[in-house]
Design a protein around this motif. Structure first.
Motif, PDB file in Angstrom:
ATOM      1  N   ARG A 197      11.245  13.395   5.365  1.00 59.33           N
ATOM      2  CA  ARG A 197      10.513  12.691   6.410  1.00 59.33           C
ATOM      3  C   ARG A 197       9.014  12.788   6.163  1.00 59.33           C
ATOM      4  O   ARG A 197       8.472  13.855   5.950  1.00 59.33           O
ATOM      5  N   GLY A 198       8.359  11.659   6.146  1.00 58.51           N
ATOM      6  CA  GLY A 198       6.923  11.623   5.922  1.00 58.51           C
ATOM      7  C   GLY A 198       6.514  11.515   4.463  1.00 58.51           C
ATOM      8  O   GLY A 198       5.341  11.347   4.170  1.00 58.51           O
ATOM      9  N   HIS A 199       7.477  11.611   3.551  1.00 55.08           N
ATOM     10  CA  HIS A 199       7.143  11.577   2.131  1.00 55.08           C
ATOM     11  C   HIS A 199       7.751  10.384   1.395  1.00 55.08           C
ATOM     12  O   HIS A 199       7.448  10.167   0.230  1.00 55.08           O
ATOM     13  N   LEU A 200       8.582   9.630   2.073  1.00 55.62           N
ATOM     14  CA  LEU A 200       9.256   8.505   1.432  1.00 55.62           C
ATOM     15  C   LEU A 200       8.257   7.475   0.910  1.00 55.62           C
ATOM     16  O   LEU A 200       8.391   6.991  -0.216  1.00 55.62           O
ATOM     17  N   ASP A 201       7.245   7.154   1.698  1.00 60.64           N
ATOM     18  CA  ASP A 201       6.272   6.148   1.266  1.00 60.64           C
ATOM     19  C   ASP A 201       5.630   6.532  -0.057  1.00 60.64           C
ATOM     20  O   ASP A 201       5.538   5.713  -0.973  1.00 60.64           O
ATOM     21  N   ALA A 202       5.177   7.772  -0.170  1.00 60.73           N
ATOM     22  CA  ALA A 202       4.535   8.223  -1.407  1.00 60.73           C
ATOM     23  C   ALA A 202       5.495   8.124  -2.585  1.00 60.73           C
ATOM     24  O   ALA A 202       5.100   7.704  -3.684  1.00 60.73           O
ATOM     25  N   MET A 203       6.746   8.493  -2.375  1.00 61.40           N
ATOM     26  CA  MET A 203       7.714   8.421  -3.471  1.00 61.40           C
ATOM     27  C   MET A 203       7.971   6.983  -3.895  1.00 61.40           C
ATOM     28  O   MET A 203       8.065   6.682  -5.089  1.00 61.40           O
ATOM     29  N   LEU A 204       8.054   6.071  -2.923  1.00 56.86           N
ATOM     30  CA  LEU A 204       8.266   4.666  -3.263  1.00 56.86           C
ATOM     31  C   LEU A 204       7.057   4.105  -4.005  1.00 56.86           C
ATOM     32  O   LEU A 204       7.213   3.407  -5.017  1.00 56.86           O
ATOM     33  N   LEU A 205       5.866   4.405  -3.522  1.00 59.19           N
ATOM     34  CA  LEU A 205       4.662   3.930  -4.203  1.00 59.19           C
ATOM     35  C   LEU A 205       4.591   4.474  -5.626  1.00 59.19           C
ATOM     36  O   LEU A 205       4.225   3.755  -6.559  1.00 59.19           O
ATOM     37  N   ALA A 206       4.962   5.734  -5.812  1.00 59.43           N
ATOM     38  CA  ALA A 206       4.907   6.354  -7.136  1.00 59.43           C
ATOM     39  C   ALA A 206       5.864   5.687  -8.118  1.00 59.43           C
ATOM     40  O   ALA A 206       5.552   5.575  -9.308  1.00 59.43           O
ATOM     41  N   LEU A 244       2.845  -2.612  -6.971  1.00 56.93           N
ATOM     42  CA  LEU A 244       1.804  -1.880  -6.260  1.00 56.93           C
ATOM     43  C   LEU A 244       0.521  -2.710  -6.219  1.00 56.93           C
ATOM     44  O   LEU A 244       0.120  -3.277  -7.224  1.00 56.93           O
ATOM     45  N   THR A 245      -0.119  -2.762  -5.059  1.00 57.69           N
ATOM     46  CA  THR A 245      -1.409  -3.431  -4.931  1.00 57.69           C
ATOM     47  C   THR A 245      -2.514  -2.397  -5.151  1.00 57.69           C
ATOM     48  O   THR A 245      -2.244  -1.193  -5.251  1.00 57.69           O
ATOM     49  N   HIS A 246      -3.762  -2.864  -5.192  1.00 65.46           N
ATOM     50  CA  HIS A 246      -4.896  -1.926  -5.308  1.00 65.46           C
ATOM     51  C   HIS A 246      -4.931  -0.994  -4.101  1.00 65.46           C
ATOM     52  O   HIS A 246      -5.182   0.204  -4.244  1.00 65.46           O
ATOM     53  N   ALA A 247      -4.660  -1.553  -2.924  1.00 64.59           N
ATOM     54  CA  ALA A 247      -4.620  -0.728  -1.711  1.00 64.59           C
ATOM     55  C   ALA A 247      -3.491   0.299  -1.810  1.00 64.59           C
ATOM     56  O   ALA A 247      -3.628   1.439  -1.368  1.00 64.59           O
ATOM     57  N   GLY A 248      -2.370  -0.104  -2.402  1.00 64.88           N
ATOM     58  CA  GLY A 248      -1.247   0.812  -2.590  1.00 64.88           C
ATOM     59  C   GLY A 248      -1.585   1.945  -3.540  1.00 64.88           C
ATOM     60  O   GLY A 248      -1.191   3.090  -3.323  1.00 64.88           O
ATOM     61  N   ALA A 249      -2.332   1.635  -4.598  1.00 67.63           N
ATOM     62  CA  ALA A 249      -2.751   2.665  -5.549  1.00 67.63           C
ATOM     63  C   ALA A 249      -3.686   3.667  -4.870  1.00 67.63           C
ATOM     64  O   ALA A 249      -3.583   4.875  -5.097  1.00 67.63           O
ATOM     65  N   ARG A 250      -4.585   3.171  -4.019  1.00 70.11           N
ATOM     66  CA  ARG A 250      -5.488   4.067  -3.276  1.00 70.11           C
ATOM     67  C   ARG A 250      -4.696   4.938  -2.296  1.00 70.11           C
ATOM     68  O   ARG A 250      -4.948   6.135  -2.171  1.00 70.11           O
ATOM     69  N   GLU A 251      -3.715   4.334  -1.629  1.00 66.12           N
ATOM     70  CA  GLU A 251      -2.881   5.086  -0.689  1.00 66.12           C
ATOM     71  C   GLU A 251      -2.081   6.161  -1.423  1.00 66.12           C
ATOM     72  O   GLU A 251      -1.945   7.281  -0.938  1.00 66.12           O
ATOM     73  N   LEU A 252      -1.550   5.830  -2.584  1.00 69.24           N
ATOM     74  CA  LEU A 252      -0.803   6.802  -3.379  1.00 69.24           C
ATOM     75  C   LEU A 252      -1.702   7.964  -3.777  1.00 69.24           C
ATOM     76  O   LEU A 252      -1.306   9.129  -3.672  1.00 69.24           O
ATOM     77  N   ALA A 253      -2.911   7.682  -4.210  1.00 66.89           N
ATOM     78  CA  ALA A 253      -3.852   8.742  -4.582  1.00 66.89           C
ATOM     79  C   ALA A 253      -4.151   9.643  -3.383  1.00 66.89           C
ATOM     80  O   ALA A 253      -4.194  10.874  -3.517  1.00 66.89           O
ATOM     81  N   GLN A 254      -4.334   9.041  -2.227  1.00 71.47           N
ATOM     82  CA  GLN A 254      -4.600   9.830  -1.017  1.00 71.47           C
ATOM     83  C   GLN A 254      -3.400  10.700  -0.660  1.00 71.47           C
ATOM     84  O   GLN A 254      -3.544  11.881  -0.343  1.00 71.47           O
ATOM     85  N   GLN A 255      -2.206  10.132  -0.731  1.00 77.55           N
ATOM     86  CA  GLN A 255      -1.003  10.895  -0.391  1.00 77.55           C
ATOM     87  C   GLN A 255      -0.747  12.012  -1.403  1.00 77.55           C
ATOM     88  O   GLN A 255      -0.259  13.080  -1.032  1.00 77.55           O
ATOM     89  N   ARG A 256      -1.078  11.784  -2.661  1.00 74.24           N
ATOM     90  CA  ARG A 256      -0.944  12.858  -3.656  1.00 74.24           C
ATOM     91  C   ARG A 256      -1.878  14.018  -3.318  1.00 74.24           C
ATOM     92  O   ARG A 256      -1.500  15.179  -3.426  1.00 74.24           O
TER      93      ARG A 256
END
Length: 106
Positions: free
Chosen positions: A7-16, A77-89
């Motif tokens: 819970r709370g980590h699925l988005d990061a895993m999908l983006l990755a 992945l969009t540019h916004a998605g790449a930024r979100e992934l970096a933040q979540q990492r």
């Protein structure tokens, strides 16, 4: 692995999974399963709604492709998605450091 642990980590895993190349939904599920050594075998009812939510948020974009006569939605992945992934990492690193310190495993 307990579903509550994710819970709370699925988005990061999908983006990755989409960081290096676009995939259709089933390939994303298989990538997660492979990368986790089989520990993550997520149902489509969990993954597809999350992919649509991430697309609405602007983190993913999708196109339709035709493979063997079957239409597939391919996500990238969009540019916004790449930024979100970096933040979540970054948040994940901080969280795991805190947990290791509190649990005495660091």
């Amino acid at each position: 692995m307990k579903a509550d642990s994710l819970r709370g980590h699925l988005d990061a895993m999908l983006l990755a999974t989409l960081e290096t190349e676009p995939h259709h939904g089933y390939a994303i599920i298989e990538t997660l399963k492979t990368r986790s050594g089989g520990a993550l075998d997520l149902p489509t009812g969990t993954v597809y709604p999350a992919l649509r939510r991430l697309e609405r948020a602007g983190y993913l974009e999708s196109t339709w492709s035709n493979v063997g006569g079957r239409k597939r939605r391919v996500y990238s992945l969009t540019h916004a998605g790449a930024r979100e992934l970096a933040q979540q990492r970054g948040e994940w690193k901080q969280t795991t450091h805190i947990m290791a310190t509190v649990l005495g495993t660091s």
